[in-house]
Design a protein around this motif. Sequence first.
Motif, PDB file in Angstrom:
ATOM      1  N   UNK A  67       2.711  -3.503  -0.353  1.00 30.97           N
ATOM      2  CA  UNK A  67       1.655  -3.626  -1.257  1.00 30.97           C
ATOM      3  C   UNK A  67       0.500  -4.273  -0.234  1.00 30.97           C
ATOM      4  N   UNK A  68       0.454  -5.294   0.676  1.00 35.43           N
ATOM      5  CA  UNK A  68      -0.266  -5.578   1.526  1.00 35.43           C
ATOM      6  C   UNK A  68      -1.002  -4.438   2.414  1.00 35.43           C
ATOM      7  N   UNK A  69      -0.340  -3.555   2.859  1.00 36.86           N
ATOM      8  CA  UNK A  69      -0.869  -2.721   3.744  1.00 36.86           C
ATOM      9  C   UNK A  69      -1.519  -1.859   2.709  1.00 36.86           C
ATOM     10  N   UNK A  70      -1.135  -1.403   1.559  1.00 34.01           N
ATOM     11  CA  UNK A  70      -2.152  -0.506   0.558  1.00 34.01           C
ATOM     12  C   UNK A  70      -3.322  -1.279   0.296  1.00 34.01           C
ATOM     13  N   UNK A  71      -3.266  -2.459  -0.018  1.00 34.21           N
ATOM     14  CA  UNK A  71      -4.374  -2.863  -0.450  1.00 34.21           C
ATOM     15  C   UNK A  71      -5.563  -3.384   0.491  1.00 34.21           C
ATOM     16  N   UNK A  72      -4.858  -3.692   1.844  1.00 32.73           N
ATOM     17  CA  UNK A  72      -5.780  -4.015   3.057  1.00 32.73           C
ATOM     18  C   UNK A  72      -6.413  -3.104   3.621  1.00 32.73           C
ATOM     19  N   UNK A  73      -5.489  -1.672   3.717  1.00 28.67           N
ATOM     20  CA  UNK A  73      -6.326  -0.757   4.346  1.00 28.67           C
ATOM     21  C   UNK A  73      -7.079   0.354   3.371  1.00 28.67           C
ATOM     22  N   UNK A  74      -6.637   0.237   2.273  1.00 27.24           N
ATOM     23  CA  UNK A  74      -7.066   1.275   1.187  1.00 27.24           C
ATOM     24  C   UNK A  74      -6.486   2.687   1.549  1.00 27.24           C
ATOM     25  N   UNK A  75      -5.396   2.789   2.054  1.00 28.27           N
ATOM     26  CA  UNK A  75      -4.751   4.066   2.256  1.00 28.27           C
ATOM     27  C   UNK A  75      -3.942   4.352   0.889  1.00 28.27           C
ATOM     28  N   UNK A  76      -3.772   5.648   0.534  1.00 30.30           N
ATOM     29  CA  UNK A  76      -3.184   5.872  -0.486  1.00 30.30           C
ATOM     30  C   UNK A  76      -1.760   5.432  -0.656  1.00 30.30           C
TER      31      UNK A  76
END
Length: 354
Positions: free
Chosen positions: A127-136
């Motif tokens: 979840x952190x990677x998705x929220x931080x990077x904005x990647x799908x």
Amino acid sequence: MTTSLSRPDTVPEERAASHRMPFWVNQRLGLLVLVIALSVLFGVLRPAFLDERLVLFPLLRDVATLTVVALAQMVALSVGHMNLAVGRMAAFGAMFAGLGYDRLGLPMQAGLLLCLTAGAAIGAVTGWLIARTGVSSFVVTLAMDFALLGLVSLLYSALTEDAAFTTRPSGIGELRSYSLADICVGPICGSPAVPQIAQFTVLAMLGLGFLYGCTRIARELLLTGANPAAAELSGIPTGRRVLLAHTLSGLLAALAGFMAATGTGTFRASIGDDFMLPSFLGAVLGGTLLTGGVVSVLGTLLGTALVGVIRKGLDLLGVGLESLNIYLGCVLLLALSADRIRSVVSYRKVVRST
């Protein structure tokens, strides 16, 4: 229960039409009728289908496990995301439980807690990677799936001789094989068809039912899924809600991994290999939208039960695995098309009424 959040672009006429036609209630009722009807049909065609210990007990044990898997997917879908790594997260969490039992000599409850912590942690990272990077979420969870596939396999190879943890603490065997018939109050006992492991499913459903039915956080999760831009403008911390959703998804996936390992009696790397399709089938058939904003906890249970009954019934009728997968794929395709069909029908009713 079904929890939904109307999209801000919904016109008053469409809302009135939706109130006149309570689809979600009808859908859950329809699923229940289908489950009962198919159970009766398979029982007539193959009387062995109604055998409580040999058929219904393992069937309900599988349904209990796969319902938790579908709930893990449902939580991610509630914010408009998907978790393609749900099976690997299950294997990751179960691995820590097996490690705790085999190497640390932990009791069953402590191993379960370690399993849930590991699952929540890997979900939080996702979840952190998705929220931080904005990647799908599709890309991130797919990458996480491949990463965990390699990591879990390597750790099992390094820590075990037979690619499995086989040490079982006290209570695991009973959890696997005991049913409600082993719980008695005086002369009254439960059903031998209902496994005790289903208690985890009930607890998960009660927890999510309270979360999505009674809390402000749930409304923020659903708004994040229904319309992220509107959620941002409303002051909702969408990044933290995405992080929360994936943390819960990872925790539930790990719980499902523990339940699956308990059902087979071993903690191995292949746990969760077949979780992907059931996770979407149960959630989507139950009424959860892929686009976010609508979830159904009870519907997820009924959708998973429907798939389980179809799978077991066709198996008893001698349908091969390849044909069975074709049927289940068709069921998923129809479920994915249902939302579009509902939108078209509702729109046409509104047009005819104006």
